[in-house]
Write a protein that holds these residues in place. Structure first.
Motif, PDB file in Angstrom:
ATOM      1  N   THR A 171       0.816  -1.103   0.163  1.00  8.05           N
ATOM      2  CA  THR A 171      -0.023  -0.116  -0.010  1.00  8.05           C
ATOM      3  C   THR A 171       0.987   1.218  -0.057  1.00  8.05           C
ATOM      4  OG1 THR A 171       0.199   0.185   2.563  1.00  8.05           O
ATOM      5  CG2 THR A 171      -1.580  -1.394   1.295  1.00  8.05           C
ATOM      6  N   HIS A 172       0.304   2.437  -0.307  1.00  8.37           N
ATOM      7  CA  HIS A 172       1.178   3.609  -0.414  1.00  8.37           C
ATOM      8  C   HIS A 172       2.045   3.667   1.026  1.00  8.37           C
ATOM      9  CE1 HIS A 172       2.331   7.677  -1.175  1.00  8.37           C
ATOM     10  NE2 HIS A 172       2.050   8.010  -0.139  1.00  8.37           N
ATOM     11  N   ASN A 173       1.067   3.596   2.119  1.00  8.88           N
ATOM     12  CA  ASN A 173       1.689   3.849   3.497  1.00  8.88           C
ATOM     13  C   ASN A 173       2.968   2.727   3.889  1.00  8.88           C
ATOM     14  OD1 ASN A 173       1.296   6.217   5.093  1.00  8.88           O
ATOM     15  ND2 ASN A 173       1.046   4.629   6.929  1.00  8.88           N
ATOM     16  N   LEU A 199       5.814   3.845   1.912  1.00  5.25           N
ATOM     17  CA  LEU A 199       6.469   5.200   2.214  1.00  5.25           C
ATOM     18  C   LEU A 199       7.344   4.581   3.482  1.00  5.25           C
ATOM     19  CD1 LEU A 199       6.806   8.080   2.031  1.00  5.25           C
ATOM     20  CD2 LEU A 199       4.562   8.307   3.372  1.00  5.25           C
ATOM     21  N   ALA A 249       6.638   2.400  -6.187  1.00  4.88           N
ATOM     22  CA  ALA A 249       5.246   3.319  -5.786  1.00  4.88           C
ATOM     23  C   ALA A 249       5.803   4.551  -5.443  1.00  4.88           C
ATOM     24  CB  ALA A 249       4.922   2.381  -4.479  1.00  4.88           C
ATOM     25  N   ALA A 282       4.254   8.337  -7.162  1.00  2.00           N
ATOM     26  CA  ALA A 282       3.557   9.259  -5.980  1.00  2.00           C
ATOM     27  C   ALA A 282       4.321  10.478  -6.153  1.00  2.00           C
ATOM     28  CB  ALA A 282       3.299   8.634  -4.683  1.00  2.00           C
TER      29      ALA A 282
END
Lengths: 157, 261
Positions: B10-12, B15, B190, B194
């Motif tokens: 996932t994005h989080n 990150l 990713a 973003a």
């Protein structure tokens, strides 16, 4: 108890902070160093924004403590020290007074050219670099070829 | 939840992983070069390496501090640095390798500094303001490190027969670890999509532009081949050296959990 009518102005507080020495280079103040980015009253709490010179400078936490102690000695009890990393600190923020005092103390002030313009002892311009680093993160080691004295140079960053 | 881990992050999650990579790179290299403190070949070099280590550890606090916030599990920068095991580290393999001789240490520093300076420069325009702020701060320090490691590599390469031989051996030893810096995986993709981080491969031409002329000036021969060891930044296959390093670095918190100053 500090109230809006009795509380000192932020200008007064900046004057007080100008008496708080840098722990590593005590001839200059934290104001001279350009690390006090903001002094603001938030309600009855005084907020002081401090920016670190170098990311890992061990003096940073001592400086925060010294600031808090100095303000408490002046009767302030609600103080918040916040670390502000942006915009990043630059040696351009050194005050003119600070630059003069550095040289008087034997540390050549930073120059845009990337090296000292003269020896802080004998003022000869015939100087050479010994090392890009020195006794603290903010300094490099240079030597005067005229008087042969080694000296600290405040890095230009 | 074994199935969930096989999916794209996932994005989080991506990150968090990316921030660990940034933090672990500076932590592991910072610790490695701090091992020279007190035993470097000259006092000036000793001081320079310790100061560089200090900058890197300072940067680590910012990267891992943000990683902990992004993760949202209440872990501090210290928790992440001292209480993770080797397989949870996300640093490049190059950085965990033992220091070797002084030449090997400085060659590794130069190869990484050039990459780090370029990466941080790109991160200054990250779509994540918190990352852009840390990068702006760290970029100044990284540029200064690069200035020194570049000059040192040239001086030692174009030095005596002994120093040149050692610098060539250092370059040959490190070269297979260069590719990992520029190889993108799901996390990098990713982050690139973003707008948070640059595509690592896009940094290679500029890196070549810094490194190759310096190696030429140092009279060193660039090794043939582009074989690249992998497994550091995704944590899949660290070298055996990382665990040994961590036993020293984490000893205090492991022996006396929760000990504070």
């Amino acid at each position: 108890m500090v109230t809006t009518t009795t509380r000192p102005t932020t200008d007064e507080i900046r004057e007080w902070l100008d008496a708080v020495p840098d722990p590593e280079i005590p001839v200059i103040s934290v104001i001279d160093l350009g690390i006090i980015r903001d002094v603001t009253w938030r309600g009855d709490t005084l907020e002081v924004a401090v920016t670190p010179t170098y990311s890992g400078c061990p003096a940073t936490s001592v400086i925060a403590m010294d600031i808090e102690t100095a303000l408490r000695d002046r009767g302030l009890d609600k103080i918040r020290i916040v670390t502000q990393i942006a915009p990043p600190w630059t040696s351009d923020w050194l005050s003119d007074k600070g630059r003069m005092r550095l040289e008087g103390y034997g540390i050549a002030p930073p120059q845009a050219a990337g090296g000292p313009d003269r020896c802080p002892q004998c003022h000869s311009q015939d100087v050479e670099r010994i090392s890009q680093f020195g006794s603290t993160p903010c300094k490099a080691q240079w030597r005067c070829r005229e008087c042969l004295e080694p000296f600290d140079y405040f890095k230009c960053i | 939840m074994a199935q969930a881990t096989a999916k794209a992050p996932t994005h989080n999650e991506a990150l968090f992983e990316y921030l660990l990579r940034m933090g672990d790179n500076s932590l592991v290299l910072g610790h490695r070069i701090s091992e020279w403190c007190g035993i470097a070949p000259a006092l000036e070099e000793d001081i320079a390496l310790s100061n560089t280590a200090l900058d890197l550890i300072g940067q680590t606090q910012m990267w891992l501090g943000l990683a902990g916030k992004v993760e949202g599990a209440g872990r501090s920068a210290d928790d992440l640095a001292f209480l993770r095991d080797a397989w949870d580290f996300r640093n490049l393999l190059l950085l965990e390798r033992p220091n070797g001789d002084f030449g090997q240490t400085m060659m590794r520093q130069f190869l990484f500094d050039a990459y780090q300076m370029l990466n941080l420069e790109a991160l200054k325009t990250s779509s994540d303001q918190r990352i852009a702020d840390i990068a702006a701060k760290a970029h100044k320090e990284a540029s200064y490190h690069l200035e020194r490691s570049r000059i040192t590599v040239i001086a030692l390469g174009d030095g005596t027969t002994e120093s040149r031989t050692r610098m060539q051996a250092a370059l040959d030893a490190h070269w297979p670890y260069i590719g990992e810096m520029f190889a993108a995986d799901a996390v990098d993709i990713a982050m690139t999509h973003a707008g948070i981080a640059p595509d690592p491969a896009s940094l290679r031409p500029a890196w070549d532009g810094i490194v190759l002329p310096a190696l030429h000036e140092a009279t060193l021969r660039v090794p043939d081949g582009d074989f690249a060891h992998r497994g550091g930044k995704d944590g899949v296959r660290h070298t055996e050296h990382l665990g040994h390093m961590l036993t020293t670095m984490q000893w205090m918190q492991r022996a006396y959990p929760g000990a504070t100053w």
